[in-house]
Motif scaffolding. Sequence first.
Motif, PDB file in Angstrom:
ATOM      1  N   VAL A   1      -5.363   0.709  -5.750  1.00 49.40           N
ATOM      2  CA  VAL A   1      -4.646   2.104  -5.657  1.00 49.40           C
ATOM      3  C   VAL A   1      -6.200   2.392  -4.570  1.00 49.40           C
ATOM      4  O   VAL A   1      -6.960   1.842  -4.790  1.00 49.40           O
ATOM      5  N   ALA A   2      -6.204   3.377  -4.056  1.00 46.94           N
ATOM      6  CA  ALA A   2      -6.904   4.294  -3.313  1.00 46.94           C
ATOM      7  C   ALA A   2      -7.041   5.827  -3.964  1.00 46.94           C
ATOM      8  O   ALA A   2      -6.091   6.730  -3.782  1.00 46.94           O
ATOM      9  N   LEU A   3      -8.440   6.707  -4.380  1.00 44.95           N
ATOM     10  CA  LEU A   3      -8.032   8.069  -4.530  1.00 44.95           C
ATOM     11  C   LEU A   3      -8.847   8.391  -3.318  1.00 44.95           C
ATOM     12  O   LEU A   3     -10.350   7.668  -3.296  1.00 44.95           O
ATOM     13  N   THR A   4      -7.674   9.410  -2.165  1.00 44.87           N
ATOM     14  CA  THR A   4      -8.723  10.112  -1.759  1.00 44.87           C
ATOM     15  C   THR A   4      -8.942  11.880  -2.897  1.00 44.87           C
ATOM     16  O   THR A   4      -8.312  11.895  -3.286  1.00 44.87           O
ATOM     17  N   VAL A   5      -9.599  12.247  -1.772  1.00 42.71           N
ATOM     18  CA  VAL A   5      -9.754  13.912  -2.059  1.00 42.71           C
ATOM     19  C   VAL A   5     -10.300  14.787  -0.861  1.00 42.71           C
ATOM     20  O   VAL A   5     -10.567  14.501  -0.171  1.00 42.71           O
ATOM     21  N   ASN A   6      -9.338  15.544  -0.839  1.00 43.11           N
ATOM     22  CA  ASN A   6      -9.805  16.615   0.322  1.00 43.11           C
ATOM     23  C   ASN A   6     -10.070  18.151  -0.341  1.00 43.11           C
ATOM     24  O   ASN A   6     -10.074  18.094  -1.236  1.00 43.11           O
TER      25      ASN A   6
ATOM     26  N   GLY B   1      -5.081  -3.824 -14.198  1.00 40.10           N
ATOM     27  CA  GLY B   1      -5.539  -4.575 -13.607  1.00 40.10           C
ATOM     28  C   GLY B   1      -5.797  -4.703 -11.986  1.00 40.10           C
ATOM     29  O   GLY B   1      -5.344  -4.613 -10.849  1.00 40.10           O
ATOM     30  N   TYR B   2      -5.572  -2.692 -11.667  1.00 41.97           N
ATOM     31  CA  TYR B   2      -5.602  -2.286 -10.338  1.00 41.97           C
ATOM     32  C   TYR B   2      -6.999  -2.121  -9.336  1.00 41.97           C
ATOM     33  O   TYR B   2      -8.371  -2.169 -10.445  1.00 41.97           O
ATOM     34  N   ARG B   3      -7.360  -2.863  -8.462  1.00 47.44           N
ATOM     35  CA  ARG B   3      -8.449  -2.742  -7.983  1.00 47.44           C
ATOM     36  C   ARG B   3      -8.396  -0.896  -7.265  1.00 47.44           C
ATOM     37  O   ARG B   3      -7.261  -1.080  -6.660  1.00 47.44           O
ATOM     38  N   LEU B   4      -9.267  -0.197  -7.656  1.00 43.19           N
ATOM     39  CA  LEU B   4      -9.897   0.969  -6.517  1.00 43.19           C
ATOM     40  C   LEU B   4     -11.141   0.694  -4.942  1.00 43.19           C
ATOM     41  O   LEU B   4     -11.978   0.164  -5.685  1.00 43.19           O
ATOM     42  N   VAL B   5      -9.778   0.735  -4.319  1.00 44.38           N
ATOM     43  CA  VAL B   5     -10.288   0.557  -2.713  1.00 44.38           C
ATOM     44  C   VAL B   5     -10.245   2.042  -1.866  1.00 44.38           C
ATOM     45  O   VAL B   5      -9.564   2.789  -2.421  1.00 44.38           O
ATOM     46  N   THR B   6     -10.145   2.035  -1.157  1.00 43.96           N
ATOM     47  CA  THR B   6     -10.792   3.297   0.492  1.00 43.96           C
ATOM     48  C   THR B   6      -9.057   2.789   0.912  1.00 43.96           C
ATOM     49  O   THR B   6      -8.797   1.834   0.695  1.00 43.96           O
ATOM     50  N   VAL B   7      -8.832   4.116   1.676  1.00 44.23           N
ATOM     51  CA  VAL B   7      -7.773   4.029   2.488  1.00 44.23           C
ATOM     52  C   VAL B   7      -7.783   2.455   3.904  1.00 44.23           C
ATOM     53  O   VAL B   7      -6.765   1.827   4.093  1.00 44.23           O
ATOM     54  N   SER B   8      -9.079   2.786   4.130  1.00 42.49           N
ATOM     55  CA  SER B   8      -8.891   1.746   5.127  1.00 42.49           C
ATOM     56  C   SER B   8      -9.074   0.047   4.502  1.00 42.49           C
ATOM     57  O   SER B   8      -7.934  -0.424   5.059  1.00 42.49           O
TER      58      SER B   8
END
Length: 242
Positions: free
Chosen positions: A55-60, A225-232
């Motif tokens: 999953v990706a965490l995004t912050v506006n 079990g989720y990997r936290l990655v960037t949107v790219s």
Amino acid sequence: MRVYYFSRQRLWRGFWLAVLSFSLLAWGYWYNQSLQALPAASLPIYQGSGREKEVALTVNVFWGEEYLPQMLSILEKERVKATFFIGGQWAEQFPALTRTIYKKGHEIGSHGYAHPHPDQLTVSDNLQDIRRAEEILVKITGERPRLFAPPYGEHGQPVLQAASEAGYRTILWSVDTVDWQRPEARVIIERVLGKVHNGAIILMHPTAPTVEALPVIIKELKSRGYRLVTVSQLLNHLESKP
């Protein structure tokens, strides 16, 4: 006479409801047709591959600068990189903080310059807003962003066309914390953990309850079990799927 008047009221109400329904259907048809006219690369991205447990965490970011140092500290402690969509006008005000986000290894995307309602702008006006933000972000970080999160999540044809012409992928989300309403931290946690899925793009903003919720969210996502990655990184897996 009263009965007749009441019936006439109901008749007119039914007529206007029918007109409204038809208008909404017509708008929906026009909107779908306008999107079909765009190249596939111009269409918005809501999530990554469902095959990958990441999953990706995004912050506006267009406000909330007082909470960003705490968010960055939590992300650093948990060894997580997020994608920050930064508004150009905000970056002008806080260049040092923008540079810090970048130097800590987080991905920088564009949130446009002035946070307008992009669906109310022409293609040309959207391009101008996007390019103005780009100029500022490049000046601060030395790197050109390639991802664009439109303000308010608006993604009509002029927005998507402008972003594509400027060389951006338009990024939306599949899990919304709605944290800009500043609910209790537990509500934010429940919204994320109750809706998370493979390839989720999780939308956040810098707020006090988000800061409180963030370490809990990260720890629980990791435990599942989720990997936290960037949107790219999400897009790399999405575009490399067989």
